[in-house]
Design a protein around this motif. Sequence first.
Motif, short mmCIF file in Angstrom:
data_model
loop_
_atom_site.label_atom_id
_atom_site.label_comp_id
_atom_site.label_asym_id
_atom_site.label_seq_id
_atom_site.Cartn_x
_atom_site.Cartn_y
_atom_site.Cartn_z
N LYS A 1 0.82 -1.22 0.00
CA LYS A 1 0.00 0.00 0.00
C LYS A 1 0.86 1.28 0.00
N GLU A 2 1.98 1.19 -0.69
CA GLU A 2 2.86 2.35 -0.84
C GLU A 2 2.78 2.92 -2.25
N MET A 3 1.95 2.32 -3.08
CA MET A 3 1.73 2.79 -4.45
C MET A 3 0.28 2.54 -4.81
N LEU A 4 -0.29 3.43 -5.62
CA LEU A 4 -1.67 3.25 -6.06
C LEU A 4 -1.81 1.98 -6.89
N SER A 5 -2.92 1.29 -6.72
CA SER A 5 -3.21 0.09 -7.50
C SER A 5 -3.91 0.46 -8.80
#
Length: 262
Positions: free
Chosen positions: A180-184
């Motif tokens: 959850k450190e980058m947008l999916s």
Amino acid sequence: MARKIVITSGKGGVGKTTICANLGNNLANNGYKVVVMDLDIGLNNLDVVLGVESKVVFDVFDVLHNRCRARQALIQDSQNPYLFIMPSNHTNMKLSKSDIKKVVGELDEFFDYILIDCPAGIEDGFHRAVSVADEAIVVVTPHISSLRDADKVVTILFSLGISNVYGIVNRVRGDLVVDKEMLSVEDVYELLQIRIVGAVPEDDTISTISSVGGAISTRCGANRAFDLLCENLIEGSSKIYDCTMSYRGFMGLIKRKLKKKI
């Protein structure tokens, strides 16, 4: 008649040209006659990405100055007989919308797909490239700045009457998405509200190819992402490559930790 698809982005540096080149190659691998057209005038490097820069004899400006016909300016890919490149050049000369329509009109009946590599941003070059397209693909990375610019581009594309606007999420770090450190990809869809037709993982092989030229090898993990992307464009399906697949579970946790230490 060809499907005329402009490949665009809100900002530079998101991998738009690499996407255009490899999408063209994969469509050609499926038996479709494809021409990729470089309209990023002055900053053109589609010929470099495809490894044909030494083969350029004529370009789009030669066509417009009647030094050759459009089909004479095309370069056939040495590895793929169904793939052709219409090169541009490093010049300050400008093309008009009617110029581009003339060139595309000469190619329309001979190809199944015309992919147009568009300048980044929303300046005159963008509007000229978009003017000949029936469909548009907006390339984004999973970063807020990229998405903000892409959202502006999407709004303009709809205002210009292009109803079929798709998104490709490029350079997805599966390990960061899981943590959850980058947008999916789903997050990108929620923000842009356009049909996502592909997700391409961050891959060192792609970066190398972009530097030295050539198409993605079938041994490259990202090749599967392009296979699904082509299938979605051809058949209208919605099969998105899962960039997080190898980073889930216990072994995925180990891979994520190792990747952060590299």
